[in-house]
Design a protein around this motif. Structure first.
Motif, PDB file in Angstrom:
ATOM      1  N   SER A  46       2.728  -3.262   4.761  1.00  0.00           N
ATOM      2  CA  SER A  46       2.063  -2.667   3.601  1.00  0.00           C
ATOM      3  C   SER A  46       2.730  -1.370   3.149  1.00  0.00           C
ATOM      4  CB  SER A  46       0.589  -2.416   3.908  1.00  0.00           C
ATOM      5  OG  SER A  46       0.454  -1.688   5.110  1.00  0.00           O
TER       6      SER A  46
ATOM      7  N   ASP B 287      -4.610  -1.401   3.404  1.00  0.00           N
ATOM      8  CA  ASP B 287      -4.868  -2.619   2.640  1.00  0.00           C
ATOM      9  C   ASP B 287      -3.724  -2.835   1.647  1.00  0.00           C
ATOM     10  OD1 ASP B 287      -5.315  -0.968   0.436  1.00  0.00           O
ATOM     11  OD2 ASP B 287      -7.487  -1.191   0.491  1.00  0.00           O
TER      12      ASP B 287
ATOM     13  N   SER C 108      -3.378  -2.204  -1.381  1.00  0.00           N
ATOM     14  CA  SER C 108      -3.111  -1.088  -2.293  1.00  0.00           C
ATOM     15  C   SER C 108      -2.575   0.141  -1.564  1.00  0.00           C
ATOM     16  CB  SER C 108      -4.383  -0.714  -3.053  1.00  0.00           C
ATOM     17  OG  SER C 108      -5.323  -0.115  -2.166  1.00  0.00           O
TER      18      SER C 108
ATOM     19  N   ASP D 150       5.401   2.061  -3.081  1.00  0.00           N
ATOM     20  CA  ASP D 150       5.544   0.717  -3.625  1.00  0.00           C
ATOM     21  C   ASP D 150       6.929   0.153  -3.344  1.00  0.00           C
ATOM     22  OD1 ASP D 150       7.339   1.735  -5.532  1.00  0.00           O
ATOM     23  OD2 ASP D 150       5.803   1.939  -7.055  1.00  0.00           O
TER      24      ASP D 150
END
Length: 115
Positions: free
Chosen positions: A15, A31, A33, A51
Motif C-alpha cells: 500500500s 488501507d 487510500s 501514490d
C-alpha cells in the motif's frame, strides 16, 4: 518511553505507506487510500502514504522495527533505502540502540556523507 509501550515503525510495500504505531507489526496496516487501520487497543501515531506516480521508492531489509521503552533498544536493526528515479539515494541505518546514521551511496546527495 512516555507511553510505556513499545512503539513500532512499519513499512507496508503493497500500500506504499509507513506507520509509527503501538502493538505488534500486524496490529496496524494501511488501507487502499493509505489511511492507517489498527486493531482494537493499538494506536497509529503517524503515517505517510505515497501514490504510484511518486518518483521515490523505499526499500528495507526489515518490514518493521520496534523501539523498546524499557531498554531503549531497537529490534531488529534495519537499513531503509530511499531512492529517487535518477539514482540518487539516502540510506538510514538504525542500530540496536535506536540511533540513526544517514548516508548517501557515493555521496550522490549533497549534505550526506558517503556510505
Amino acid at each position: 518511553i512516555a507511553r510505556n509501550r513499545a512503539v513500532r515503525l512499519s513499512w507496508h510495500a503493497a500500500s506504499a505507506c509507513y506507520l509509527l504505531h503501538t502493538g505488534p507489526a500486524e496490529a496496524c496496516s494501511c488501507d487502499a487510500s493509505g489511511a492507517a487501520q489498527c486493531a482494537a487497543g493499538h494506536v497509529a501515531i503517524r503515517g505517510t502514504a505515497w501514490d504510484g506516480g511518486t518518483r521515490v521508492s523505499l526499500q528495507s531489509n526489515a518490514a518493521s522495527i520496534a523501539f523498546d521503552p524499557l531498554h531503549g533498544t531497537v529490534s531488529p536493526t534495519a537499513t531503509w533505502r530511499i531512492s529517487a528515479a535518477d539514482g540518487r539515494a539516502i540510506h538510514h541505518v538504525v542500530n540496536v540502540m535506536g540511533r540513526v546514521r544517514s548516508c548517501s551511496p557515493l555521496a550522490a546527495v549533497p549534505g550526506y556523507r558517503a556510505c
